[in-house]
Motif scaffolding. Structure first.
Motif, PDB file in Angstrom:
ATOM      1  N   VAL A   1      63.948   6.380  36.139  1.00 35.19           N
ATOM      2  CA  VAL A   1      64.423   7.083  34.961  1.00 35.19           C
ATOM      3  C   VAL A   1      64.472   6.169  33.863  1.00 35.19           C
ATOM      4  N   GLU A   2      64.050   6.356  32.678  1.00 30.36           N
ATOM      5  CA  GLU A   2      64.085   5.698  31.289  1.00 30.36           C
ATOM      6  C   GLU A   2      65.328   5.954  30.386  1.00 30.36           C
ATOM      7  N   GLY A   3      66.332   5.201  30.659  1.00 32.68           N
ATOM      8  CA  GLY A   3      67.480   5.517  29.973  1.00 32.68           C
ATOM      9  C   GLY A   3      68.610   6.013  30.866  1.00 32.68           C
TER      10      GLY A   3
ATOM     11  N   THR B   1      68.376  -3.067  27.243  1.00 33.21           N
ATOM     12  CA  THR B   1      69.868  -3.267  27.061  1.00 33.21           C
ATOM     13  C   THR B   1      70.110  -4.482  25.989  1.00 33.21           C
ATOM     14  N   SER B   2      71.616  -4.440  25.763  1.00 31.85           N
ATOM     15  CA  SER B   2      71.960  -5.660  24.905  1.00 31.85           C
ATOM     16  C   SER B   2      72.170  -7.027  25.852  1.00 31.85           C
TER      17      SER B   2
ATOM     18  N   GLU C   1      77.271   6.355  27.497  1.00 32.27           N
ATOM     19  CA  GLU C   1      78.642   6.270  27.878  1.00 32.27           C
ATOM     20  C   GLU C   1      79.335   5.323  28.609  1.00 32.27           C
ATOM     21  N   TRP C   2      78.234   4.264  29.160  1.00 29.03           N
ATOM     22  CA  TRP C   2      78.782   3.321  29.853  1.00 29.03           C
ATOM     23  C   TRP C   2      77.987   1.653  29.792  1.00 29.03           C
ATOM     24  N   ALA C   3      77.017   1.769  28.813  1.00 25.95           N
ATOM     25  CA  ALA C   3      76.109   0.445  28.757  1.00 25.95           C
ATOM     26  C   ALA C   3      75.665   0.309  27.081  1.00 25.95           C
ATOM     27  N   ASP C   4      75.640  -0.930  26.811  1.00 27.24           N
ATOM     28  CA  ASP C   4      75.323  -1.041  25.427  1.00 27.24           C
ATOM     29  C   ASP C   4      73.841  -1.289  25.298  1.00 27.24           C
ATOM     30  N   SER C   5      73.032  -0.648  24.290  1.00 27.48           N
ATOM     31  CA  SER C   5      71.845  -0.953  24.008  1.00 27.48           C
ATOM     32  C   SER C   5      71.536  -2.092  23.080  1.00 27.48           C
ATOM     33  N   SER C   6      70.108  -2.799  23.044  1.00 29.29           N
ATOM     34  CA  SER C   6      70.074  -3.806  22.150  1.00 29.29           C
ATOM     35  C   SER C   6      69.635  -3.342  20.665  1.00 29.29           C
ATOM     36  N   GLN C   7      69.596  -2.119  20.746  1.00 28.89           N
ATOM     37  CA  GLN C   7      69.311  -1.604  19.222  1.00 28.89           C
ATOM     38  C   GLN C   7      70.197  -0.411  18.810  1.00 28.89           C
ATOM     39  N   ASP C   8      71.456  -0.634  19.251  1.00 30.14           N
ATOM     40  CA  ASP C   8      72.332   0.483  18.805  1.00 30.14           C
ATOM     41  C   ASP C   8      73.601  -0.243  18.951  1.00 30.14           C
ATOM     42  N   GLU C   9      74.761   0.427  18.426  1.00 30.61           N
ATOM     43  CA  GLU C   9      76.237   0.047  18.399  1.00 30.61           C
ATOM     44  C   GLU C   9      76.727  -0.502  19.636  1.00 30.61           C
ATOM     45  N   ARG C  10      77.322  -1.648  19.661  1.00 36.13           N
ATOM     46  CA  ARG C  10      77.795  -2.196  20.881  1.00 36.13           C
ATOM     47  C   ARG C  10      79.194  -1.899  20.926  1.00 36.13           C
ATOM     48  N   ARG C  11      79.537  -0.885  21.683  1.00 35.66           N
ATOM     49  CA  ARG C  11      80.723  -0.075  22.133  1.00 35.66           C
ATOM     50  C   ARG C  11      81.555  -0.906  23.360  1.00 35.66           C
ATOM     51  N   TRP C  12      80.833  -1.455  24.294  1.00 38.99           N
ATOM     52  CA  TRP C  12      81.454  -1.677  25.465  1.00 38.99           C
ATOM     53  C   TRP C  12      81.601  -3.332  25.683  1.00 38.99           C
ATOM     54  N   GLY C  13      80.905  -3.947  24.986  1.00 43.90           N
ATOM     55  CA  GLY C  13      81.014  -5.610  25.236  1.00 43.90           C
ATOM     56  C   GLY C  13      79.941  -5.684  26.463  1.00 43.90           C
ATOM     57  N   GLY C  14      78.976  -4.827  26.467  1.00 46.27           N
ATOM     58  CA  GLY C  14      77.893  -4.942  27.669  1.00 46.27           C
ATOM     59  C   GLY C  14      78.161  -3.561  28.513  1.00 46.27           C
TER      60      GLY C  14
ATOM     61  N   THR D   1      69.884   1.549  29.676  1.00 43.88           N
ATOM     62  CA  THR D   1      69.830   2.042  28.205  1.00 43.88           C
ATOM     63  C   THR D   1      68.379   2.364  27.878  1.00 43.88           C
ATOM     64  N   HIS D   2      68.253   3.368  26.895  1.00 43.15           N
ATOM     65  CA  HIS D   2      66.924   3.117  26.173  1.00 43.15           C
ATOM     66  C   HIS D   2      67.452   2.756  24.662  1.00 43.15           C
ATOM     67  N   ALA D   3      67.065   3.090  23.553  1.00 48.40           N
ATOM     68  CA  ALA D   3      67.448   2.492  22.475  1.00 48.40           C
ATOM     69  C   ALA D   3      68.798   3.013  21.963  1.00 48.40           C
ATOM     70  N   ASN D   4      69.438   3.655  22.732  1.00 51.39           N
ATOM     71  CA  ASN D   4      70.928   4.099  22.406  1.00 51.39           C
ATOM     72  C   ASN D   4      71.913   3.417  23.424  1.00 51.39           C
TER      73      ASN D   4
END
Length: 255
Positions: A97-99, A167-168, A130-143, A124-127
């Motif tokens: 699964v990719e993402g 991932t971030s 609901e539960w994990a932060d991507s390296s290329q998108d908003e950091r919502r969860w602190g990881g 994650t992918h570039a987004n």
């Protein structure tokens, strides 16, 4: 390789797919490749229920290819099955699964994908999902948030490989703290060489290695260099880069 995505778009056979920047799968296999990971990648942003539906349709294409191969192409779910397939002279495919947005925040979908034969998931992918932060998108969860930590524990229980590419940094750190099993970065490069957010720092590379994990380099020009012209710096391989790759490929002997 985005083989399944192209098969679904082009209605072609897996063995005949030949994207502009890649040789056909049949040519690759004829030159000694025995095992390929086939990614179920669905672009983010679809309405609820549509993402997993498309992923299942894509998986169906893979299973049709297995049936049409008359036993020459088989699916593997474990290392033992991979080794047995290669030893018997058959070609082998693994599903990934990719993402993690594909599971739509539902652990039962994760379990169903594993039961279907999926062996690994990129969190994650570039987004950010609901539960994990991507390296290329908003950091919502602190990881990772609480659900993300449950996903990691469940992947450990299901014996699924955790893939931290895309991932971030904070997500990678959180995963390494929680996971009881080694993790992989299936298509990441080195940030010390190319300062791109999806690349890994030296510190993260060492931490992944210290837990028995592996890192595969990404065959993706924007992960190698920051010296590309400004108009080519997008989240995709530019026409200019593809042209260069094609010219280089012509110089490589095919026999």
């Amino acid at each position: 390789m985005p083989t399944l995505l192209l098969v679904c778009w082009m209605k072609a056979k897996i063995s005949s797919v030949r994207p502009a920047s890649w040789p056909s799968t049949s040519r690759i296999w004829s030159r000694g490749l025995d095992v390929q990971v086939f990614a179920l990648y669905i672009a983010p942003g679809l309405p609820p229920g549509k993402t997993i539906k498309r992923a299942m349709s894509m998986a169906g294409t893979f299973f049709q290819a297995l049936e049409a191969s008359n036993g020459k192409f088989v699916m593997a779910r474990t290392v033992r099955e991979v080794r047995a397939a290669v030893a018997s002279g058959r070609k082998c495919g693994l599903l990934a699964v990719e993402g993690g947005h594909i599971i739509e925040g539902d652990l039962n979908i994760l379990r169903s994908l594993r039961n279907m034969g999926v062996v690994t998931m990129t969190l994650t992918h570039a987004n950010t999902n609901e539960w994990a932060d991507s390296s290329q998108d908003e950091r919502r969860w602190g990881g990772l948030n609480d659900l993300g930590r449950e996903v990691i524990r469940e992947m450990n229980r299901l014996r699924m490989l955790i893939d931290v590419s895309h991932t971030s940094d904070e997500t990678v750190e959180a995963v390494l703290e929680i996971s009881d099993a080694p993790v992989i970065a299936s298509h990441s490069c080195c940030r010390a060489i190319c300062d791109h957010p999806r690349n890994l720092t030296d510190g993260l590379i060492k931490k992944i290695a210290s837990k028995g994990g592996l890192i595969d380099m990404a065959y993706y020009p924007l992960s190698w260099t920051t010296r590309l012209p400004a108009h080519t710096r997008s989240d995709g391989i530019s026409c200019a880069v593809l042209t260069r790759l094609r010219s280089l490929r012509k110089k490589i002997p095919t026999t």
